[in-house]
Design a protein around this motif. Structure first.
Motif, PDB file in Angstrom:
ATOM      1  N   LYS A  75       0.830  -1.209   0.000  1.00  0.00           N
ATOM      2  CA  LYS A  75       0.000   0.000   0.000  1.00  0.00           C
ATOM      3  C   LYS A  75       0.864   1.259   0.000  1.00  0.00           C
ATOM      4  CE  LYS A  75      -1.947   1.550   3.680  1.00  0.00           C
ATOM      5  NZ  LYS A  75      -2.707   1.810   4.894  1.00  0.00           N
ATOM      6  N   ASN A  76       1.921   1.269   0.811  1.00  0.00           N
ATOM      7  CA  ASN A  76       2.836   2.421   0.860  1.00  0.00           C
ATOM      8  C   ASN A  76       3.539   2.629  -0.484  1.00  0.00           C
ATOM      9  OD1 ASN A  76       2.228   2.896   3.556  1.00  0.00           O
ATOM     10  ND2 ASN A  76       3.985   1.764   4.317  1.00  0.00           N
ATOM     11  N   LEU A  77       3.955   1.534  -1.112  1.00  0.00           N
ATOM     12  CA  LEU A  77       4.645   1.649  -2.405  1.00  0.00           C
ATOM     13  C   LEU A  77       3.701   2.136  -3.504  1.00  0.00           C
ATOM     14  CD1 LEU A  77       6.910  -1.510  -2.315  1.00  0.00           C
ATOM     15  CD2 LEU A  77       7.662   0.873  -2.323  1.00  0.00           C
ATOM     16  N   VAL A  78       2.467   1.636  -3.519  1.00  0.00           N
ATOM     17  CA  VAL A  78       1.492   2.098  -4.514  1.00  0.00           C
ATOM     18  C   VAL A  78       1.299   3.607  -4.371  1.00  0.00           C
ATOM     19  CG1 VAL A  78      -0.958   2.023  -5.169  1.00  0.00           C
ATOM     20  CG2 VAL A  78       0.299  -0.099  -4.811  1.00  0.00           C
ATOM     21  N   TYR A  79       1.214   4.079  -3.137  1.00  0.00           N
ATOM     22  CA  TYR A  79       1.059   5.515  -2.892  1.00  0.00           C
ATOM     23  C   TYR A  79       2.300   6.284  -3.356  1.00  0.00           C
ATOM     24  CZ  TYR A  79       0.514   9.913  -0.430  1.00  0.00           C
ATOM     25  OH  TYR A  79       0.433  11.246  -0.121  1.00  0.00           O
ATOM     26  N   LYS A  80       3.487   5.792  -3.017  1.00  0.00           N
ATOM     27  CA  LYS A  80       4.720   6.490  -3.405  1.00  0.00           C
ATOM     28  C   LYS A  80       4.927   6.499  -4.919  1.00  0.00           C
ATOM     29  CE  LYS A  80       7.281   5.781   0.853  1.00  0.00           C
ATOM     30  NZ  LYS A  80       7.182   7.142   1.306  1.00  0.00           N
ATOM     31  N   PHE A  81       4.600   5.394  -5.580  1.00  0.00           N
ATOM     32  CA  PHE A  81       4.773   5.314  -7.034  1.00  0.00           C
ATOM     33  C   PHE A  81       3.690   6.085  -7.766  1.00  0.00           C
ATOM     34  CE2 PHE A  81       6.822   0.807  -6.739  1.00  0.00           C
ATOM     35  CZ  PHE A  81       7.950   1.365  -6.177  1.00  0.00           C
ATOM     36  N   GLY A  82       2.552   6.309  -7.117  1.00  0.00           N
ATOM     37  CA  GLY A  82       1.436   6.963  -7.790  1.00  0.00           C
ATOM     38  C   GLY A  82       0.849   6.066  -8.868  1.00  0.00           C
ATOM     39  N   SER A  83       0.985   4.756  -8.669  1.00  0.00           N
ATOM     40  CA  SER A  83       0.576   3.836  -9.719  1.00  0.00           C
ATOM     41  C   SER A  83      -0.769   3.206  -9.410  1.00  0.00           C
ATOM     42  CB  SER A  83       1.624   2.736  -9.897  1.00  0.00           C
ATOM     43  OG  SER A  83       1.671   1.919  -8.749  1.00  0.00           O
ATOM     44  N   ASN A  84      -1.414   2.772 -10.470  1.00  0.00           N
ATOM     45  CA  ASN A  84      -2.584   1.934 -10.338  1.00  0.00           C
ATOM     46  C   ASN A  84      -2.085   0.522 -10.573  1.00  0.00           C
ATOM     47  OD1 ASN A  84      -4.978   0.607 -10.365  1.00  0.00           O
ATOM     48  ND2 ASN A  84      -5.930   1.859 -11.948  1.00  0.00           N
ATOM     49  N   SER A  85      -1.661  -0.129  -9.513  1.00  0.00           N
ATOM     50  CA  SER A  85      -0.943  -1.395  -9.647  1.00  0.00           C
ATOM     51  C   SER A  85      -1.824  -2.548 -10.112  1.00  0.00           C
ATOM     52  CB  SER A  85      -0.279  -1.758  -8.320  1.00  0.00           C
ATOM     53  OG  SER A  85      -1.282  -1.948  -7.346  1.00  0.00           O
ATOM     54  N   ASN A  86      -3.108  -2.312 -10.326  1.00  0.00           N
ATOM     55  CA  ASN A  86      -3.986  -3.383 -10.782  1.00  0.00           C
ATOM     56  C   ASN A  86      -4.064  -3.458 -12.301  1.00  0.00           C
ATOM     57  OD1 ASN A  86      -4.611  -4.105  -8.153  1.00  0.00           O
ATOM     58  ND2 ASN A  86      -6.265  -2.615  -8.037  1.00  0.00           N
ATOM     59  N   LEU A  87      -3.509  -2.484 -13.015  1.00  0.00           N
ATOM     60  CA  LEU A  87      -3.553  -2.519 -14.474  1.00  0.00           C
ATOM     61  C   LEU A  87      -2.714  -3.680 -14.992  1.00  0.00           C
ATOM     62  CD1 LEU A  87      -3.199   1.259 -15.369  1.00  0.00           C
ATOM     63  CD2 LEU A  87      -5.273  -0.115 -15.369  1.00  0.00           C
ATOM     64  N   ARG A 159       2.335  -3.851  16.428  1.00  0.00           N
ATOM     65  CA  ARG A 159       1.760  -3.489  15.125  1.00  0.00           C
ATOM     66  C   ARG A 159       2.223  -2.110  14.676  1.00  0.00           C
ATOM     67  NH1 ARG A 159      -4.389  -5.725  14.512  1.00  0.00           N
ATOM     68  NH2 ARG A 159      -3.791  -7.925  14.485  1.00  0.00           N
ATOM     69  N   ASP A 160       2.314  -1.189  15.623  1.00  0.00           N
ATOM     70  CA  ASP A 160       2.799   0.149  15.288  1.00  0.00           C
ATOM     71  C   ASP A 160       4.246   0.091  14.813  1.00  0.00           C
ATOM     72  OD1 ASP A 160       2.493   3.047  15.188  1.00  0.00           O
ATOM     73  OD2 ASP A 160       3.842   3.080  16.933  1.00  0.00           O
ATOM     74  N   ALA A 161       5.070  -0.725  15.456  1.00  0.00           N
ATOM     75  CA  ALA A 161       6.469  -0.893  15.034  1.00  0.00           C
ATOM     76  C   ALA A 161       6.527  -1.512  13.643  1.00  0.00           C
ATOM     77  CB  ALA A 161       7.229  -1.753  16.043  1.00  0.00           C
ATOM     78  N   GLU A 162       5.648  -2.475  13.367  1.00  0.00           N
ATOM     79  CA  GLU A 162       5.593  -3.083  12.033  1.00  0.00           C
ATOM     80  C   GLU A 162       5.213  -2.051  10.979  1.00  0.00           C
ATOM     81  OE1 GLU A 162       4.162  -7.627  13.224  1.00  0.00           O
ATOM     82  OE2 GLU A 162       2.670  -6.109  12.699  1.00  0.00           O
ATOM     83  N   ASP A 163       4.218  -1.218  11.293  1.00  0.00           N
ATOM     84  CA  ASP A 163       3.781  -0.196  10.339  1.00  0.00           C
ATOM     85  C   ASP A 163       4.879   0.829  10.063  1.00  0.00           C
ATOM     86  OD1 ASP A 163       1.352  -1.499  10.239  1.00  0.00           O
ATOM     87  OD2 ASP A 163       0.290  -0.047  11.505  1.00  0.00           O
ATOM     88  N   ARG A 164       5.574   1.253  11.117  1.00  0.00           N
ATOM     89  CA  ARG A 164       6.678   2.209  10.935  1.00  0.00           C
ATOM     90  C   ARG A 164       7.801   1.588  10.103  1.00  0.00           C
ATOM     91  NH1 ARG A 164       6.170   2.746  16.460  1.00  0.00           N
ATOM     92  NH2 ARG A 164       8.227   1.818  16.715  1.00  0.00           N
ATOM     93  N   ALA A 165       8.124   0.331  10.400  1.00  0.00           N
ATOM     94  CA  ALA A 165       9.187  -0.350   9.659  1.00  0.00           C
ATOM     95  C   ALA A 165       8.783  -0.534   8.194  1.00  0.00           C
ATOM     96  CB  ALA A 165       9.508  -1.692  10.310  1.00  0.00           C
ATOM     97  N   ALA A 166       7.507  -0.858   7.931  1.00  0.00           N
ATOM     98  CA  ALA A 166       7.028  -1.007   6.549  1.00  0.00           C
ATOM     99  C   ALA A 166       7.090   0.324   5.813  1.00  0.00           C
ATOM    100  CB  ALA A 166       5.603  -1.562   6.535  1.00  0.00           C
ATOM    101  N   SER A 167       6.782   1.405   6.502  1.00  0.00           N
ATOM    102  CA  SER A 167       6.858   2.732   5.885  1.00  0.00           C
ATOM    103  C   SER A 167       8.300   3.085   5.527  1.00  0.00           C
ATOM    104  CB  SER A 167       6.268   3.770   6.839  1.00  0.00           C
ATOM    105  OG  SER A 167       6.359   5.052   6.300  1.00  0.00           O
TER     106      SER A 167
END
Length: 186
Positions: A75-87, A159-167
């Motif tokens: 989800k973070n990468l889709v937002y950063k890339f600005g892509s519609n990753s389902n195409l 979970r918060d640590a996981e989210d921060r690490a994923a970001s």
């Protein structure tokens, strides 16, 4: 080049602002000497354009990454890339293998763990539309969380640590791919 000598520097009265100015000037000289070039340069003088980089990033399809943390990373990468990753007819496909490890960081005298480090390690592969691998890389992020008496509070902290690490991991992968495409466009 600067015409200041060591004696000139000793004679100057250094205040906090002078120190900041001197540090900034030194960094400018050092960075210009090592060939540092910003990724988003002035388009009038150089060939790299921000729009070209964004266009390349927009064309990346991201495969599903298993697990809650994998979903957050994607989800973070889709937002950063600005892509519609389902195409289906994207120019590139990004496959990410995600591993996580939780290790004790602080152990009390009574052998109870009071803090954990959570490591996320991603190995990724970018392939073109012909499924030919064009770039491979690795990224790592570490987060930590405290263990408290409340199980729910500990779970939320984890979970918060996981989210921060994923970001942080998504930012690192994004930076590596920007660097790859910037070199490719030059």
């Amino acid at each position: 080049y600067c015409n200041l000598t060591v004696n000139d520097l000793h004679q100057m009265k250094f205040t906090k602002n002078n120190g900041i100015i001197a540090s900034t000037l030194c960094m400018i000289v050092i960075l210009s000497a090592c060939g540092f070039e910003p990724v988003y340069k002035n388009a009038a003088n150089h060939s790299i354009h921000k729009n070209e980089l964004n266009s390349e990033l927009n064309q990346i399809s991201i495969d599903t990454i298993p697990g809650r943390v994998g979903h957050q990373l994607r989800k973070n990468l889709v937002y950063k890339f600005g892509s519609n990753s389902n195409l289906l007819n994207q120019k590139y496909n990004l496959v990410i293998n995600l591993d996580s490890d939780k290790s004790p960081l602080l152990i009390q005298d009574d052998e109870k763990v009071s803090r954990y480090n959570l490591s996320l390690i991603a190995s990724f592969m970018l392939a073109d539309s012909n499924s030919k691998t064009i770039y491979q890389g690795h990224a790592r992020s570490v987060g930590s969380f405290n263990v408290v008496t409340s199980e729910f509070a500990t779970l939320m902290a984890e979970r918060d640590a996981e989210d921060r690490a994923a970001s942080e991991l998504s930012a690192e992968i994004n930076g590596l791919l920007i660097d790859y495409f910037a070199r490719k466009i030059q």
